[in-house]
Design an enzyme around this catalytic site. Structure first.
Site, PDB file in Angstrom:
ATOM      1  N   LYS A 120       0.841  -1.210   0.000  1.00  0.00           N
ATOM      2  CA  LYS A 120       0.000   0.000   0.000  1.00  0.00           C
ATOM      3  C   LYS A 120       0.868   1.249   0.000  1.00  0.00           C
ATOM      4  O   LYS A 120       1.926   1.263   0.621  1.00  0.00           O
ATOM      5  CB  LYS A 120      -0.896   0.028   1.249  1.00  0.00           C
ATOM      6  CG  LYS A 120      -1.905  -1.095   1.337  1.00  0.00           C
ATOM      7  CD  LYS A 120      -2.783  -0.948   2.573  1.00  0.00           C
ATOM      8  CE  LYS A 120      -3.893  -1.992   2.576  1.00  0.00           C
ATOM      9  NZ  LYS A 120      -4.773  -1.867   3.760  1.00  0.00           N
TER      10      LYS A 120
ATOM     11  N   GLY B  25      -8.325   4.540   0.373  1.00  0.00           N
ATOM     12  CA  GLY B  25      -9.519   4.326  -0.438  1.00  0.00           C
ATOM     13  C   GLY B  25      -9.265   3.429  -1.641  1.00  0.00           C
ATOM     14  O   GLY B  25      -9.964   3.532  -2.637  1.00  0.00           O
ATOM     15  N   GLY B  26      -8.257   2.574  -1.536  1.00  0.00           N
ATOM     16  CA  GLY B  26      -8.019   1.609  -2.605  1.00  0.00           C
ATOM     17  C   GLY B  26      -7.032   2.077  -3.661  1.00  0.00           C
ATOM     18  O   GLY B  26      -6.658   1.313  -4.550  1.00  0.00           O
TER      19      GLY B  26
ATOM     20  N   HIS C 284     -15.657  -4.568   5.388  1.00  0.00           N
ATOM     21  CA  HIS C 284     -15.163  -3.212   5.626  1.00  0.00           C
ATOM     22  C   HIS C 284     -16.122  -2.582   6.638  1.00  0.00           C
ATOM     23  O   HIS C 284     -17.276  -2.328   6.324  1.00  0.00           O
ATOM     24  CB  HIS C 284     -15.144  -2.433   4.310  1.00  0.00           C
ATOM     25  CG  HIS C 284     -14.854  -0.971   4.461  1.00  0.00           C
ATOM     26  ND1 HIS C 284     -13.925  -0.308   3.703  1.00  0.00           N
ATOM     27  CD2 HIS C 284     -15.375  -0.043   5.297  1.00  0.00           C
ATOM     28  CE1 HIS C 284     -13.879   0.956   4.073  1.00  0.00           C
ATOM     29  NE2 HIS C 284     -14.760   1.146   5.022  1.00  0.00           N
TER      30      HIS C 284
ATOM     31  N   LYS D 290     -18.122   2.416  -2.965  1.00  0.00           N
ATOM     32  CA  LYS D 290     -19.188   1.826  -2.164  1.00  0.00           C
ATOM     33  C   LYS D 290     -20.512   1.957  -2.907  1.00  0.00           C
ATOM     34  O   LYS D 290     -20.760   2.971  -3.559  1.00  0.00           O
ATOM     35  CB  LYS D 290     -19.283   2.550  -0.813  1.00  0.00           C
ATOM     36  CG  LYS D 290     -18.052   2.310   0.061  1.00  0.00           C
ATOM     37  CD  LYS D 290     -18.013   3.219   1.266  1.00  0.00           C
ATOM     38  CE  LYS D 290     -16.675   3.047   1.978  1.00  0.00           C
ATOM     39  NZ  LYS D 290     -16.422   4.149   2.920  1.00  0.00           N
TER      40      LYS D 290
ATOM     41  N   GLU E  13      -7.276   2.455   8.092  1.00  0.00           N
ATOM     42  CA  GLU E  13      -7.018   3.883   7.869  1.00  0.00           C
ATOM     43  C   GLU E  13      -8.122   4.722   8.496  1.00  0.00           C
ATOM     44  O   GLU E  13      -9.144   4.195   8.934  1.00  0.00           O
ATOM     45  CB  GLU E  13      -6.854   4.196   6.377  1.00  0.00           C
ATOM     46  CG  GLU E  13      -8.003   3.758   5.506  1.00  0.00           C
ATOM     47  CD  GLU E  13      -7.650   3.848   4.009  1.00  0.00           C
ATOM     48  OE1 GLU E  13      -8.165   4.763   3.368  1.00  0.00           O
ATOM     49  OE2 GLU E  13      -6.888   3.011   3.500  1.00  0.00           O
TER      50      GLU E  13
ATOM     51  N   ASN F 223     -10.440   8.446   7.990  1.00  0.00           N
ATOM     52  CA  ASN F 223     -10.819   9.530   7.089  1.00  0.00           C
ATOM     53  C   ASN F 223     -11.166  10.757   7.914  1.00  0.00           C
ATOM     54  O   ASN F 223     -11.876  10.662   8.905  1.00  0.00           O
ATOM     55  CB  ASN F 223     -12.027   9.132   6.244  1.00  0.00           C
ATOM     56  CG  ASN F 223     -11.731   7.904   5.414  1.00  0.00           C
ATOM     57  OD1 ASN F 223     -10.675   7.803   4.795  1.00  0.00           O
ATOM     58  ND2 ASN F 223     -12.632   6.947   5.431  1.00  0.00           N
TER      59      ASN F 223
ATOM     60  N   ARG G  20     -12.961  13.432   7.160  1.00  0.00           N
ATOM     61  CA  ARG G  20     -14.081  14.218   6.622  1.00  0.00           C
ATOM     62  C   ARG G  20     -15.405  13.609   7.074  1.00  0.00           C
ATOM     63  O   ARG G  20     -15.449  12.500   7.592  1.00  0.00           O
ATOM     64  CB  ARG G  20     -14.035  14.159   5.090  1.00  0.00           C
ATOM     65  CG  ARG G  20     -14.142  12.722   4.576  1.00  0.00           C
ATOM     66  CD  ARG G  20     -14.257  12.586   3.082  1.00  0.00           C
ATOM     67  NE  ARG G  20     -14.547  11.227   2.693  1.00  0.00           N
ATOM     68  CZ  ARG G  20     -13.663  10.246   2.588  1.00  0.00           C
ATOM     69  NH1 ARG G  20     -12.377  10.464   2.848  1.00  0.00           N
ATOM     70  NH2 ARG G  20     -14.033   9.026   2.230  1.00  0.00           N
TER      71      ARG G  20
ATOM     72  N   VAL H 154     -19.877  10.297   2.715  1.00  0.00           N
ATOM     73  CA  VAL H 154     -21.107  10.146   1.920  1.00  0.00           C
ATOM     74  C   VAL H 154     -22.171   9.399   2.728  1.00  0.00           C
ATOM     75  O   VAL H 154     -23.338   9.787   2.764  1.00  0.00           O
ATOM     76  CB  VAL H 154     -20.809   9.369   0.612  1.00  0.00           C
ATOM     77  CG1 VAL H 154     -22.094   9.018  -0.119  1.00  0.00           C
ATOM     78  CG2 VAL H 154     -19.871  10.158  -0.293  1.00  0.00           C
TER      79      VAL H 154
HETATM   80  C1  MV4 Z   1      -6.805  -4.466   2.693  1.00  0.00           C
HETATM   81  C2  MV4 Z   1      -7.446  -5.633   2.249  1.00  0.00           C
HETATM   82  C3  MV4 Z   1      -6.990  -6.847   2.709  1.00  0.00           C
HETATM   83  N1  MV4 Z   1      -5.941  -6.889   3.552  1.00  0.00           N
HETATM   84  N2  MV4 Z   1      -5.775  -4.569   3.537  1.00  0.00           N
HETATM   85  C4  MV4 Z   1      -9.436  -1.412   0.123  1.00  0.00           C
HETATM   86  C5  MV4 Z   1      -9.721   0.016   0.377  1.00  0.00           C
HETATM   87  C6  MV4 Z   1      -8.721   0.499   1.352  1.00  0.00           C
HETATM   88  N3  MV4 Z   1      -9.362   1.320   2.316  1.00  0.00           N
HETATM   89  C7  MV4 Z   1      -8.127  -0.728   1.948  1.00  0.00           C
HETATM   90  N4  MV4 Z   1      -8.593  -1.845   1.164  1.00  0.00           N
HETATM   91  C8  MV4 Z   1      -8.245  -3.111   1.455  1.00  0.00           C
HETATM   92  N5  MV4 Z   1      -7.210  -3.244   2.322  1.00  0.00           N
HETATM   93  C9  MV4 Z   1      -5.361  -5.758   3.941  1.00  0.00           C
HETATM   94  N6  MV4 Z   1      -4.315  -5.844   4.758  1.00  0.00           N
HETATM   95  C10 MV4 Z   1      -8.510  -5.515   1.374  1.00  0.00           C
HETATM   96  C11 MV4 Z   1      -8.891  -4.255   0.941  1.00  0.00           C
HETATM   97  C12 MV4 Z   1      -9.934  -4.257  -0.034  1.00  0.00           C
HETATM   98  C13 MV4 Z   1      -9.643  -4.648  -1.370  1.00  0.00           C
HETATM   99  C14 MV4 Z   1      -8.360  -4.975  -1.780  1.00  0.00           C
HETATM  100  C15 MV4 Z   1      -8.087  -5.353  -3.113  1.00  0.00           C
HETATM  101  C16 MV4 Z   1      -9.140  -5.420  -4.034  1.00  0.00           C
HETATM  102  C17 MV4 Z   1     -10.429  -5.087  -3.645  1.00  0.00           C
HETATM  103  C18 MV4 Z   1     -10.690  -4.699  -2.313  1.00  0.00           C
HETATM  104  C19 MV4 Z   1     -11.991  -4.353  -1.933  1.00  0.00           C
HETATM  105  C20 MV4 Z   1     -12.215  -3.955  -0.651  1.00  0.00           C
HETATM  106  C21 MV4 Z   1     -11.201  -3.924   0.303  1.00  0.00           C
END
Ligand code: MV4
Length: 445
Positions: A158, A164-165, A208, A237, A288, A290, A292, A295
């Site tokens: 990351k 937010g992805g 989530h 979302k 993480e 946010n 703000r 939505v």
């Molecule tokens: C992750 C995860 C799995 N393991 N972190 C997506 C949005 C951001 N806020 C963090 N996200 C994710 N973090 C760990 N350690 C899964 C997601 C995730 C995601 C990841 C890859 C493809 C699609 C996803 C959809 C929702 C959440």
């Protein structure tokens, strides 16, 4: 109380903030681009100032124009809404330098939580579970590879400045790790001007779940429970709900208390959302935060009965959170569907155009947050979300029934919207049985 503020946003959230201002007796100054000049909500504002052409960069994202409007209109503060400048630390700093209040956290808290590596460290310091991973940013590829092996695949890379992805890569073995690590750093440098990355164990098929928090400038912090936002498509979302009905009372309390510890550790003021992943065994991990209003805040408003925008405005006015945690009660279940001007049959491509027929749903338990109406033209210049349909009932099952009924009533023609897609999801056996996670859309649709 603040007496006059400027709203640096558009659409449904601008209207939502104007409404809160009117009920609090705060004068609201709206800004608008040429594309939004006929928006009826501008009439509800005490003053409306054109800030430029439709393009975001020349209007809603244009800091000098927004600051000029604030100076001309002589406001005390700016509410940024969500998106646009809401999490821009540079903008918040300029507001401060100009002596204009910012309805949100301090620049320092915003910077701290905006840095995902710093936020992870903060969470660990506050004794909040974080996903196993690197201690901080990781620069050296062979060191990162060693750690990935120690943790075991899959791992996720990351960007520290992401969120937010954006700027994420899932890696399943050494070979893909080697090719992804440098690429992720290069991508992060281009996207965020910051090549800093960190790694985490990849949690498979998590939910989530995010906690709504509010803090005042005297250090009081309260939570307003959680939202389950697992129903997303490509990090957008689609449906959010509160509460997350897989959490038992004890886990919910722990989760919400964890969120509060992070917010207190950050010396935070105003509304925040603390995001967690919840795995199949109900373990939760901070990912993480946010800085703000989000939505999906209405689902929290429905189940708690608290107006979160009003709380933001009261706190920005110097009021304290003069309620106790035990008086914030969860009541029933709320669901929100995002109605986007998108074509589900064409890979959810944006579908701007003029709405010639519009009939909003109503009846018990139904709330519609929107700025659109019959005759409104959806501009291609902005985000495709045109309405939020929120329902509140005593149970999740009843909320699903009401949502399906309300979606069926909703007429928005001739543009394509996500109404049929939302109906399909709400009719899916696994959604109804609450067997959802962040992979639900990809697996089932
Ligand atoms: C992750 C995860 C799995 N393991 N972190 C997506 C949005 C951001 N806020 C963090 N996200 C994710 N973090 C760990 N350690 C899964 C997601 C995730 C995601 C990841 C890859 C493809 C699609 C996803 C959809 C929702 C959440």
């Amino acid at each position: 109380m603040l007496s006059r503020i400027l709203i640096a946003n558009r659409g449904e959230i601008a209207l939502r903030i104007i409404r809160a201002c009117r009920e609090l007796g705060i004068e609201a100054v709206a800004v608008y681009s040429e594309a939004d000049k006929d928006a009826p909500y501008l009439r509800f504002a005490d003053e409306a100032i054109c800030i430029g052409p439709p393009e975001c960069a020349q209007s809603y994202l244009n800091i000098p124009r927004i600051i000029s409007a604030a100076e001309v209109a002589d406001v005390e503060a700016i509410h940024p809404g969500y998106g646009f400048l809401a999490e821009n630390t540079h903008f918040a700093q300029i507001c401060r330098d100009c002596g204009i209040g910012f309805v949100g956290p301090s620049v320092e808290a915003m910077k701290l939580l905006g840095d995902k590596v710093a936020a992870r460290k903060l969470a660990a310091k506050a004794s909040v579970p974080v996903v196993p991973g690197s201690d901080g940013a990781i620069e050296d590829e062979s060191e990162a590879l060693k750690l990935a092996n120690k943790m075991g695949y899959p791992v996720i890379i990351k960007a520290a400045a992401g969120g937010g992805g954006r700027g994420m890569r899932v890696v399943h073995n050494d070979i893909s790790f080697r090719s992804s690590f440098g690429a992720a750093r290069a991508e992060a440098e281009i996207a965020f001007g910051n090549s800093s990355v960190y790694i985490e164990k990849f949690i498979v098929e998590p939910r989530h779940v995010e906690v709504q928090v509010m803090a005042d400038s005297e250090g009081n912090a309260l939570h307003f429970y959680e939202r389950d936002c697992s129903i997303q498509r490509r990090h957008q979302k689609m449906i959010e709900e509160s509460p997350c009905s897989v959490l038992d009372k004890h886990t919910r309390e722990e989760l919400c208390e964890s969120a509060l510890r992070i917010i207190k550790e950050a010396d935070y003021t105003s509304a925040a959302t603390v995001e967690f992943l919840v795995d199949a065994d109900k373990n939760y991990y901070f990912i993480e935060a946010n800085t703000r209003i989000q939505v999906e805040h209405p689902v929290t408003e429905m189940v708690t009965g608290h107006d979160l925008i009003k709380w933001q405005l009261k706190i920005a006015s110097g009021h304290t959170l003069d309620i106790s945690q035990r008086n914030i009660k969860l009541s029933g279940a709320a669901i929100e569907c995002r109605i986007n001007a998108e074509d589900p049959d064409n890979n959810f491509a944006p579908c701007p155009g003029t709405i010639t027929r519009y009939v909003a749903p109503g009846g018990p338990g139904v709330r519609v947050d929107t700025h659109v109406h019959q005759g409104w033209t959806v501009s291609p210049a902005y985000d495709s979300m045109i309405a939020k349909l929120i329902v509140h009932q005593r149970t999740r099952t009843e909320a699903i029934t009401t949502m399906r009924r309300a979606l069926q009533e909703f007429v928005i023609e001739p543009i394509k919207t996500t109404i049929p897609a939302c109906l399909d999801i709400l009719s899916h056996n696994l959604f109804v049985k609450n067997k959802i996670d962040t992979g639900f859309i990809e697996r089932n649709f």
